[in-house]
Design a protein around this motif. Structure first.
Motif, PDB file in Angstrom:
ATOM      1  N   TYR A 188      50.553  39.498 -65.257  1.00 34.44           N
ATOM      2  CA  TYR A 188      50.392  38.811 -66.441  1.00 34.44           C
ATOM      3  C   TYR A 188      51.513  38.279 -67.060  1.00 34.44           C
ATOM      4  N   ASP A 189      51.159  37.366 -67.675  1.00 34.53           N
ATOM      5  CA  ASP A 189      52.094  36.619 -68.699  1.00 34.53           C
ATOM      6  C   ASP A 189      51.503  36.687 -70.278  1.00 34.53           C
ATOM      7  N   ASP A 190      52.189  37.568 -71.083  1.00 33.98           N
ATOM      8  CA  ASP A 190      51.528  38.031 -72.382  1.00 33.98           C
ATOM      9  C   ASP A 190      51.170  36.569 -73.240  1.00 33.98           C
ATOM     10  N   LYS A 191      51.515  35.356 -72.687  1.00 26.16           N
ATOM     11  CA  LYS A 191      51.498  34.186 -73.507  1.00 26.16           C
ATOM     12  C   LYS A 191      50.139  33.517 -72.861  1.00 26.16           C
ATOM     13  N   VAL A 192      49.539  34.036 -71.899  1.00 23.69           N
ATOM     14  CA  VAL A 192      48.646  33.577 -71.138  1.00 23.69           C
ATOM     15  C   VAL A 192      47.337  34.716 -71.296  1.00 23.69           C
ATOM     16  N   ALA A 193      46.122  34.080 -71.360  1.00 26.42           N
ATOM     17  CA  ALA A 193      44.965  35.085 -71.223  1.00 26.42           C
ATOM     18  C   ALA A 193      45.105  35.817 -69.859  1.00 26.42           C
TER      19      ALA A 193
END
Lengths: 464, 464
Positions: free
Chosen positions: B212-217
């Motif tokens: 995951y990318d913490d900036k993306v849902a």
């Protein structure tokens, strides 16, 4: 070269019938049969039918809502293909729902095992049951065991299924599945798990019907995947003392109606005489029933359709019967025999496709001994597509095996079963296991067989 | 003939070293290496270790209670095999539990699909989520899609993984697994399902880590088995409008400690210099981790043990590192590099076995260009057991691939990966997939490699 091959084969075959008037119609029949074969080999109709049934319907356990969808699919499919008659006949079937299956070695090496309930099994208590394992090489070994070694335990029958082209390994091992629960319960076992009746090494268990005896306690019954049976066996080589927790939640829910679905191309001159091509419409519930038996449904349907497309119908009626509820005890087949008792004498010959989607390598017959050689000679054109002509000991396979007892001649158009028991009755019975070219070869064989038999002048009875 | 083969090979190899004092020790080293190889080929030790880990421990996901059992197993195994030192080093890992995964096409063709959560995935709502499918050939195609075609839907990346001896197909398709959820979420997707990154046709899904990318849902992510991806695709060729219900119940539960487990045979004259043989102790949670990576654990352990049994220890220390938490991001490997930073200059060379249990066909190195030819010549004896000598572009594989950046020379002892991605990260990764003879060939290669490198007089650095 490709175009001249049929002509060459025609000449070859015609040389078997050198004389007289009879030969003339035989020659024509052979020519039509070879044309049918060529068309079949170039057609993807059977593959499209297999795809349609597996994709648009999928699993269709007899008695399930999905099976009702399959019946509607079959009626619509036969109708859309232009069969002269399409109808269905009710069959009463038990309703059994699989539920969940889980198993865990509790000690000495805690691990989950992959298994599935055998068809018809009762459930364990809701919280599962926990007991030690008593392992046996075979059902026979279990039969000879003593109560003190079995009572209170979970029996494990660990027999491997051997791989044969004929599928003969299944016959050697399946008794453990069918009768294991009865024998285990007689000795006081609380449940039974068997090594899957399958030739693969996949972590997918093989289901299939099992039986109870009303005079013996009904105990839960399941099949472990082959790698899980290996694992349990490896644990048992380390210690006799392996404890398993088993939870099965199947339910039996009374009975319901389903249907044999039937399509016919009416014969031109002997419409009341029947060449029956069978397959079964139901499947087990975990795969999409591609090789068992969407492929059979597709083969016999496509073969009949090719005959139906001829400018001239053959003499006899081609009847495709898509049987209900084969998997749970050939219930549709038995219902067919009962319902058509008065018509049995009019069944000229029958064959069924229910052994996967690989190529046919041999054709056996069961006809009057006096005409066997002539009947076999009629099928000579099959040899051009890899089919050996066999003996007069055919049993007919699946539902059609019920027919010789009714006096009906049968054929066994034997498929290569080398890989069949890798996938049989598992979630892995899916469309990707079907080779379109092999499927087309099956259609070519069935189309020739059905046409030649629908035109035959031979009297195939009596069987004895 | 069989007995004379080693002598023949010895003569052959000795002819590479015709001169001087150095040649004398080289000759002796080669002779010992060939003896090690012969012993390895006749030993079932690696198979027994593989069996022990898969049967007595089984699945051992990093951070799970079963992984703690595996750590204890590893310490006990190395100790019982007589390693001079056995110790463990703590590694902090996230705890992720798989939970259940289910999926059902709701319309137009209701069917259950087989899938599994990708490692690290968040859960769906408890009652599942229901949405239409948006299909893409590849991750790249998804990246170029518009929000209006994706928002509110379940993305389906349908890329097939090609079969190669080198395993190169995995590298081509795995990005969809790793980064698919991020790209799908950027466009407003509610979940992602991918075609399994696997070369098989079994109804078993391939798990593996996703990011995951913490900036993306963060959206739920799962893999369909190949037959199920085929099925979904076949439905999508019939209609764009396929609705899926998806339920995943994984849980992330903070962090815990696990361990790199290390065993050493101490070098006779250069005990602070290390030949590192790596494998990883953790596995995914659905198979028993036989080919990924019990076989690797067994190969390097058995190879070291054979060297430990020699009457005379080699010059350098043989260090077997059974890494923690490879599957969830090479966490044990990173911890090892961090902890052993000051010792990196003392790592003479390293190799890791983490590509199944099939035979090694090629040996590549990454050493100083100036000594490559001589270093390769040291390994000539490998050619007698089917190993081609390769190039100087080795990356080292798995954790060991972290070492060249630290200046450490590495080897890639390349296994035939033709079938590896049939089973990789599935329930089907079980002991029956391991061929004892192929496993023994691996041990023969690693034992020779480790011994020859532990005795080598060459200076393998600097790498650039």
């Amino acid at each position: 070269m490709r175009k001249s091959l049929p002509i060459f084969i025609t000449s070859l075959i015609l040389s078997y019938f050198p004389n007289v008037a009879c030969a003339e119609s035989s020659n024509l029949n052979q020519k039509v049969a070879i044309d049918l074969s060529q068309k079949a080999l170039q057609s993807d109709l059977a593959y499209k039918i297999t795809e349609s049934l597996t994709v648009e319907v999928g699993p269709r356990l007899a008695g399930s809502p999905e099976n009702a969808v399959a019946v509607a699919w079959a009626e619509a499919k036969l109708t859309s293909l232009g069969f002269d008659k399409v109808y269905k006949e009710p069959v009463v079937v038990p309703v059994w729902q699989r539920g969940e299956a889980s198993a865990k070695v509790i000690s000495p090496y805690p691990q989950n095992l992959v298994l599935t309930a055998l068809g018809g099994s009762v459930a364990t208590p809701k919280e599962g049951l926990t007991a030690k394992i008593a392992r046996f090489d075979t059902l026979d070994a279990l039969k000879h065991a003593s109560k003190k070694n079995v009572a209170g335990k979970i029996v494990f029958i660990d027999q491997k299924t051997e791989r044969f082209k004929t599928g003969a390994g299944y016959g050697k091992s399946v008794a453990g599945r069918v009768n294991g629960a009865i024998e285990a319960a007689k000795l006081g076992a609380v449940a039974i798990v068997i090594r899957s009746i399958g030739t693969d090494h996949d972590r997918l268990a093989h289901t299939g019907m099992m039986h109870y005896d009303d005079k013996v306690a009904k105990i839960p019954a399941a099949a472990l995947s082959n790698p899980d049976a290996d694992l349990l066996n490896a644990m048992l080589t380390r210690t006799d003392d392996v404890t398993l927790q088993l939870t099965l939640t199947p339910k039996s829910q009374g009975t319901t109606a389903t249907y044999n679905v039937i399509g016919e191309f009416t014969g031109a001159s002997k419409p009341d005489e029947i060449v029956l091509l069978g397959a079964h419409l139901d499947s087990w519930d975990e795969g999409t029933g591609a090789i068992d038996d969407a492929s059979g449904v597709a083969i016999v349907t496509a073969a009949a359709k090719l005959i139906g497309e001829l400018p001239q119908r053959p003499a006899r009626t081609i009847r495709v019967v898509l049987f209900a509820a084969e998997e749970i005890g050939m219930i549709g087949g038995k219902a067919y025999v009962e319902r058509h008792k008065d018509e049995m004498a009019k069944h000229y010959i029958a064959a069924e496709s229910d052994f996967g989607a690989d190529r046919i390598y041999r054709a056996d017959l069961k006809v009057a001994a006096s005409v066997f050689n002539e009947a076999q000679a009629l099928l000579t054109s099959l040899t051009a597509i890899g089919v050996e002509l066999g003996d007069n000991n055919a049993r007919g396979g699946s539902e059609v095996s019920l027919l010789p007892a009714q006096g009906v001649p049968v054929a066994s158009l034997r498929q290569n079963g080398q890989d069949y028991f890798d996938y049989h009755h598992t979630p892995n019975d899916t469309l990707d296991k079907v080779d379109p070219a092999a499927l087309a070869q099956n259609v070519a064989v069935y189309a020739q067989f059905a046409y030649l038999m629908a035109q035959s002048e031979l009297v195939l009875r009596p069987l004895k």
